[in-house]
Design a protein around this motif. Structure first.
Motif, PDB file in Angstrom:
ATOM      1  N   LYS A 185      -5.696   9.414  -0.980  1.00  0.00           N
ATOM      2  CA  LYS A 185      -4.503  10.130  -1.444  1.00  0.00           C
ATOM      3  C   LYS A 185      -4.347  10.041  -2.958  1.00  0.00           C
ATOM      4  N   LEU A 186      -4.758   8.918  -3.541  1.00  0.00           N
ATOM      5  CA  LEU A 186      -4.672   8.776  -4.993  1.00  0.00           C
ATOM      6  C   LEU A 186      -5.650   9.718  -5.682  1.00  0.00           C
ATOM      7  N   SER A 208     -16.524   2.272   1.409  1.00  0.00           N
ATOM      8  CA  SER A 208     -15.925   1.848   0.150  1.00  0.00           C
ATOM      9  C   SER A 208     -16.993   1.948  -0.935  1.00  0.00           C
ATOM     10  N   ILE A 241       2.409   1.893  -3.382  1.00  0.00           N
ATOM     11  CA  ILE A 241       1.436   2.431  -4.340  1.00  0.00           C
ATOM     12  C   ILE A 241       1.145   3.893  -4.051  1.00  0.00           C
ATOM     13  N   LEU A 242       0.895   4.219  -2.804  1.00  0.00           N
ATOM     14  CA  LEU A 242       0.545   5.596  -2.446  1.00  0.00           C
ATOM     15  C   LEU A 242       1.690   6.571  -2.707  1.00  0.00           C
ATOM     16  N   ILE A 249     -13.760   1.786  -4.185  1.00  0.00           N
ATOM     17  CA  ILE A 249     -12.603   2.513  -3.653  1.00  0.00           C
ATOM     18  C   ILE A 249     -12.864   2.909  -2.205  1.00  0.00           C
ATOM     19  N   THR A 266      -8.328   4.484   2.596  1.00  0.00           N
ATOM     20  CA  THR A 266      -7.132   3.812   2.084  1.00  0.00           C
ATOM     21  C   THR A 266      -6.560   4.518   0.861  1.00  0.00           C
ATOM     22  N   TRP A 267      -7.422   4.900  -0.085  1.00  0.00           N
ATOM     23  CA  TRP A 267      -6.957   5.392  -1.374  1.00  0.00           C
ATOM     24  C   TRP A 267      -7.308   6.850  -1.654  1.00  0.00           C
ATOM     25  N   LEU A 308      -4.870   3.173  -9.403  1.00  0.00           N
ATOM     26  CA  LEU A 308      -4.516   2.045  -8.530  1.00  0.00           C
ATOM     27  C   LEU A 308      -4.153   0.812  -9.366  1.00  0.00           C
ATOM     28  N   TYR A 326      -5.618  -6.284  -6.569  1.00  0.00           N
ATOM     29  CA  TYR A 326      -6.577  -5.180  -6.435  1.00  0.00           C
ATOM     30  C   TYR A 326      -7.577  -5.497  -5.327  1.00  0.00           C
ATOM     31  N   ARG A 329       0.837  -1.207   0.000  1.00  0.00           N
ATOM     32  CA  ARG A 329       0.000   0.000   0.000  1.00  0.00           C
ATOM     33  C   ARG A 329       0.871   1.256   0.000  1.00  0.00           C
ATOM     34  N   THR A 351      -9.570   7.127 -10.120  1.00  0.00           N
ATOM     35  CA  THR A 351      -8.789   6.698  -8.955  1.00  0.00           C
ATOM     36  C   THR A 351      -8.531   5.196  -9.025  1.00  0.00           C
TER      37      THR A 351
END
Length: 230
Positions: free
Chosen positions: A158-159, A145, A71-72, A151, A155-156, A184, A204, A68, A180
């Motif tokens: 920031k993307l 989510s 990726i971030l 998503i 968690t995501w 990812l 994923y 994670r 997004t």
């Protein structure tokens, strides 16, 4: 051996003959520079053959938390995952096509995939999988989510921000959600040696996967059949 010492007659103090005087010393040539590089490459290959990790090697990262972070922060990493012939690609009873959020929105998926350099059908297959399996997000009172790409904001987020959105746009903006998810997918794909649809989809779904899961196998089946077109 000479009786005067351990050196043979005519020895002048150098193992390779007469030592050059100062005027004979020259700067390294291009040839010597190239040879130095070749020597370094040879040492790296030797380290690989001996099972040693060469300096500046891309790290292998298999822990879900570390994946994670890679990726971030978009840091180099290798995600190891192998195929799994026992993975079940069959349609589960709770897969409901009526909740498909790809059909009618294909242009959004295609635009996001092209932006990220992905196969649009890979993105559509994951979107179909998530939207026909994860429809509970519309009724769950504390859902975090969101479809169609499922998503998770915490968690995501920031993307999403990296793409110019607010993290909360993942919930309300379809394009933000799909873009997004595409970012990812792109970063997962880039970190898998010999990536496949099933490998990328498995990670994923769960970042720590090291073997293709039923989820990954099902996405691969959806990808091949293009179920969003039915």
């Amino acid at each position: 051996m000479s009786r005067n010492g351990p050196f043979p007659a005519g020895y002048n103090g150098s193992a390779f003959g007469a030592l050059p005087n100062e005027g004979q010393c020259k700067a390294p040539t291009k040839k010597s520079f190239v040879q130095d590089l070749l020597d370094k490459l040879e040492r790296v290959e030797s380290q690989k053959a001996e099972g040693q990790a060469p300096k500046n090697a891309i790290p292998v990262v298999n822990n879900s938390g570390d994946r994670r972070e890679s990726i971030l922060n978009n840091t180099p990493a290798i995600f190891e995952i192998v195929e799994n012939p026992k993975a079940d690609a069959s349609e589960p009873w709770y897969e409901l096509d009526m909740f498909d959020e790809v059909d009618g929105n294909e242009a959004i998926y295609e635009s996001a995939a092209n932006e990220m350099g992905l196969d649009p059908d890979l993105l559509k297959a994951i979107g179909y999988m998530e939207s026909t399996h994860g429809y509970y997000d519309r009724v769950h009172p504390k859902n975090t989510s969101f479809r169609p790409m499922n998503i998770k904001v915490s968690t995501w987020g920031k993307l999403a921000e990296e793409l110019g959105y607010q993290a909360t746009d993942i919930e309300t903006d379809l394009t933000a959600n799909v873009r997004t998810g595409a970012l990812l997918v792109k970063r997962i794909w880039a970190r898998i040696p010999s990536p496949t649809v099933s490998k990328v989809a498995s990670i994923y779904n769960f970042l720590g996967k090291e073997k293709v899961s039923d989820y990954g196998a099902r996405v691969d089946a959806i990808y091949k059949k293009k179920l969003w077109k039915n």
